[in-house]
Write a protein that holds these residues in place. Sequence first.
Motif, PDB file in Angstrom:
ATOM      1  N   VAL A 264       0.732  -0.979  -0.310  1.00 45.78           N
ATOM      2  CA  VAL A 264       0.072   0.035  -0.398  1.00 45.78           C
ATOM      3  C   VAL A 264       0.177   1.682  -0.037  1.00 45.78           C
ATOM      4  O   VAL A 264       0.805   2.500  -0.762  1.00 45.78           O
ATOM      5  N   PRO A 265       1.629   1.340   0.788  1.00 46.27           N
ATOM      6  CA  PRO A 265       2.372   2.900   0.716  1.00 46.27           C
ATOM      7  C   PRO A 265       3.846   2.644  -0.403  1.00 46.27           C
ATOM      8  O   PRO A 265       3.903   3.887  -0.690  1.00 46.27           O
TER       9      PRO A 265
ATOM     10  N   SER B 263       4.725  13.295 -10.145  1.00 47.98           N
ATOM     11  CA  SER B 263       5.356  14.778  -9.807  1.00 47.98           C
ATOM     12  C   SER B 263       6.732  14.676 -11.102  1.00 47.98           C
ATOM     13  O   SER B 263       7.358  15.468 -10.629  1.00 47.98           O
TER      14      SER B 263
ATOM     15  N   THR C 104       2.756   0.698  -3.917  1.00 50.18           N
ATOM     16  CA  THR C 104       2.304   1.893  -4.271  1.00 50.18           C
ATOM     17  C   THR C 104       1.820   3.006  -4.739  1.00 50.18           C
ATOM     18  O   THR C 104       1.974   4.106  -5.604  1.00 50.18           O
ATOM     19  N   ILE C 105       1.548   3.556  -2.838  1.00 49.74           N
ATOM     20  CA  ILE C 105       1.244   5.095  -3.411  1.00 49.74           C
ATOM     21  C   ILE C 105       2.397   6.357  -3.802  1.00 49.74           C
ATOM     22  O   ILE C 105       2.548   6.959  -4.395  1.00 49.74           O
ATOM     23  N   TRP C 106       3.599   5.766  -3.341  1.00 49.39           N
ATOM     24  CA  TRP C 106       5.494   6.203  -3.505  1.00 49.39           C
ATOM     25  C   TRP C 106       5.375   5.841  -4.757  1.00 49.39           C
ATOM     26  O   TRP C 106       5.819   7.290  -5.643  1.00 49.39           O
TER      27      TRP C 106
ATOM     28  N   VAL D 241       3.086   5.393  -7.542  1.00 46.32           N
ATOM     29  CA  VAL D 241       1.984   6.447  -7.974  1.00 46.32           C
ATOM     30  C   VAL D 241       2.832   8.185  -7.832  1.00 46.32           C
ATOM     31  O   VAL D 241       2.671   8.489  -8.753  1.00 46.32           O
ATOM     32  N   VAL D 242       2.500   8.418  -7.124  1.00 42.77           N
ATOM     33  CA  VAL D 242       3.415  10.076  -6.512  1.00 42.77           C
ATOM     34  C   VAL D 242       3.944  10.459  -7.147  1.00 42.77           C
ATOM     35  O   VAL D 242       4.173  11.590  -7.198  1.00 42.77           O
ATOM     36  N   SER D 243       5.296   9.299  -7.307  1.00 38.07           N
ATOM     37  CA  SER D 243       6.651   9.797  -7.603  1.00 38.07           C
ATOM     38  C   SER D 243       6.510  10.129  -9.129  1.00 38.07           C
ATOM     39  O   SER D 243       7.002  10.939  -9.566  1.00 38.07           O
TER      40      SER D 243
END
Length: 88
Positions: A34-35, A46, A37-39, A41-43
Amino acid sequence: MSLRSPLGRVLGIGSAKQGAHHWWLQRLTSIALVPLTIWFVVSLLSLPSFEHVTVITWMAHSWTALFLILFILVATWHSQLGVRVVIE
């Protein structure tokens, strides 16, 4: 020599005692994904562009490389556990 069928020999033996461990590994890897994948996608979102040079420069940073390796390893392990359940 036994007159019992193969099914008769197996019935009543009990479990292999591996189900709980496998279940916990699936939950642990899913929580770790979970974290990560979030990292990921956000990376990626950006980044100023998705050109080859930009992505390679982004991947060259030490923390990014570490998190990418962790993401790939955990995702592969989680996938392997899921495929094993489907096959079994």
